[in-house]
Design a protein around this motif. Structure first.
Motif, PDB file in Angstrom:
ATOM      1  N   THR A   1      -6.804   4.489   2.816  1.00  0.00           N
ATOM      2  CA  THR A   1      -6.865   3.562   3.931  1.00  0.00           C
ATOM      3  C   THR A   1      -8.283   3.445   4.462  1.00  0.00           C
TER       4      THR A   1
ATOM      5  N   CYS B   1       4.414  -1.003   3.465  1.00  0.00           N
ATOM      6  CA  CYS B   1       3.814   0.325   3.393  1.00  0.00           C
ATOM      7  C   CYS B   1       4.857   1.297   2.831  1.00  0.00           C
ATOM      8  N   LEU B   2       4.623   1.774   1.630  1.00  0.00           N
ATOM      9  CA  LEU B   2       5.625   2.522   0.889  1.00  0.00           C
ATOM     10  C   LEU B   2       5.574   4.021   1.164  1.00  0.00           C
ATOM     11  N   ALA B   3       6.755   4.637   1.243  1.00  0.00           N
ATOM     12  CA  ALA B   3       6.857   6.080   1.470  1.00  0.00           C
ATOM     13  C   ALA B   3       6.929   6.818   0.139  1.00  0.00           C
TER      14      ALA B   3
ATOM     15  N   THR C   1       4.057   7.840  -3.313  1.00  0.00           N
ATOM     16  CA  THR C   1       2.755   7.697  -3.958  1.00  0.00           C
ATOM     17  C   THR C   1       2.892   7.745  -5.476  1.00  0.00           C
TER      18      THR C   1
ATOM     19  N   ALA D   1       1.764   6.192   4.946  1.00  0.00           N
ATOM     20  CA  ALA D   1       2.238   4.813   5.085  1.00  0.00           C
ATOM     21  C   ALA D   1       2.166   4.299   6.522  1.00  0.00           C
ATOM     22  N   GLU D   2       2.632   5.107   7.487  1.00  0.00           N
ATOM     23  CA  GLU D   2       2.648   4.637   8.878  1.00  0.00           C
ATOM     24  C   GLU D   2       1.234   4.390   9.400  1.00  0.00           C
TER      25      GLU D   2
ATOM     26  N   THR E   1       0.844  -1.193   0.000  1.00  0.00           N
ATOM     27  CA  THR E   1       0.000   0.000   0.000  1.00  0.00           C
ATOM     28  C   THR E   1       0.879   1.242   0.000  1.00  0.00           C
ATOM     29  N   ASP E   2       0.289   2.365  -0.427  1.00  0.00           N
ATOM     30  CA  ASP E   2       0.970   3.651  -0.273  1.00  0.00           C
ATOM     31  C   ASP E   2       0.204   4.558   0.687  1.00  0.00           C
ATOM     32  N   GLY E   3      -0.840   4.012   1.314  1.00  0.00           N
ATOM     33  CA  GLY E   3      -1.578   4.764   2.327  1.00  0.00           C
ATOM     34  C   GLY E   3      -2.452   5.876   1.788  1.00  0.00           C
TER      35      GLY E   3
END
Length: 407
Positions: free
Chosen positions: A91, A125-127, A129, A99-100, A86-88
């Protein structure tokens, strides 16, 4: 939780005291400091154990895999590893949290993968987008994994990511918002149609939401023969007559699938779209989108599936009072839980075991039918159209369905 029951005087709602789920969740997560961990399968007892699990013995395993990459499925955990990526940016129904903040959701998914499918899932979880960076990163880490689960990335970007990764990698790419939602929706709808004596070919469906979930639902409904489908988004009804600047390539594809004769251009709103229709499916992300008046305008014995989490497009109690015959939500606050948890752990287990390379509509339909058939026809009621996620029959049924298609 509120439970709708059929009694001698008709439907009634039995209320239970509401638990404070948010508070309980915070307490649980703080106590555990994460819901997953890595454990060793091979406890080290002496130096000989080290020499075969690690160096020098492991060198022979490396040589074997170098000679034949497929041996990684035989000699390492690759066969049972999946990445939840995911890139958050989308969510749950909460939007772009980063991400966090997406990590608790991905950990929860990993927990369900292990609990129900015995699949080892890792939250990634990627930092970033950026679409190209996401694709490149996933391709670079792919050697560790036997499959991918793309999760909670904004539309339409995510649809392109899934499309390209599926074409460029040799492992299956499962998109829960698209594939998982489509499967559980079809499973619920199959049994709801059995209850209301409908056939796919003559059933009219309105899908509110033209994102990943809506896109996947339309494709699977077309696969089983549903012809009359109307899709709406925040701009109105998806149609060939609409301003092209309001539609991305995937919405244009939806227009081709659902408005072949151009007739949908006469519908201006969701209220227009649901009037005189059999089924409403909500994947809009908007609480309260569907009104009581809209439900009342639908055909007799209508089927209402407001699936948005955490709050559905209409409260089940209000939908029932307005004439809906069968109601299911995506929330564990209510009965008839059409939630993706019924799909992804069991389906990925079967996909990994059968070394499925590409997830297609035939496979998804087979899984949906397997889930629907777990509720015997003589046990179907408006409040019982799907199996419970704890049902031990789910995995064998899903495995058999995937195996039949994989052949």
């Amino acid at each position: 939780m509120e439970t709708l029951r059929e009694g001698p005087k008709g439907r009634r709602w039995a209320k239970k005291e509401k638990p404070n789920l948010g508070k309980e969740a915070l307490e649980l997560h703080k106590k555990l400091r994460g819901k997953i961990e890595i454990r060793s399968k091979f406890p080290i007892k002496d130096t000989h154990d080290i020499s075969i699990a690690y160096t020098p013995g492991v060198a022979e395993v490396c040589r074997a895999i170098h000679a034949d990459r497929e041996k990684a499925f035989e000699y390492t955990s690759k066969w049972n590893n999946i990445a939840i990526v995911t890139d958050g940016t989308r969510t749950l129904g909460l939007g772009k949290l980063g991400a966090e903040a997406a990590l608790p959701v991905m950990e929860g998914k990993a927990l369900l993968y292990k609990q129900f499918g015995n699949v080892d899932a890792f939250p990634i979880c990627l930092a970033t987008t950026d679409i190209e960076e996401i694709i490149a990163t996933v391709k670079n880490i792919a050697p560790v994994f036997g499959g991918l689960n793309i999760e909670d990335i904004e539309t339409p970007k995510v649809l392109e990511i899934v499309e390209r990764l599926d074409a460029e990698l040799d492992i299956p790419v499962f998109h829960d918002d698209q594939h998982g939602t489509a499967v559980v929706t079809l499973a619920a709808l199959l049994n709801a149609m059995r209850l209301t004596k409908r056939e796919p070919e003559s059933t009219s469906v309105v899908v509110a939401g033209a994102g990943s979930a809506g896109y996947g639902i339309v494709k699977i409904l077309k696969e089983v023969g549903v012809q009359d489908i109307t899709v709406t988004d925040s701009q109105g009804v998806i149609s060939k007559a609409r301003d092209l600047t309001t539609m991305n390539k995937y919405k244009l594809e939806l227009a081709e699938m659902t408005d072949r004769d151009g007739s949908k251009g006469s519908l201006s709103s969701l209220a227009d779209a649901v009037k005189g229709r059999d089924v409403f499916v909500g994947v809009s992300g908007i609480k309260g989108l569907l009104s009581a008046e809209m439900v009342s305008s639908m055909n007799k014995d209508s089927i209402v599936l407001p699936l948005t989490n955490p709050d559905p497009e209409i409260h089940p109690r209000l939908a029932a009072k307005s004439g809906a015959k069968v109601i299911a939500t995506g929330s564990y606050k209510f009965e008839n839980r059409a939630n993706n948890a019924l799909v992804f752990p069991f389906t990925m287990r079967a996909i990994l075991d059968n070394r499925v390379r590409t997830i297609n509509q035939r496979l998804l339909v087979a899984v949906a039918n397997a889930l629907a058939d777990l509720v015997p026809k003589n046990s179907l009621t408006p409040f019982n159209i799907l199996p419970d996620v704890m049902d031990k029959r789910i995995q064998p049924a899903v495995t058999a369905a995937v195996k039949s298609v994989a052949k």
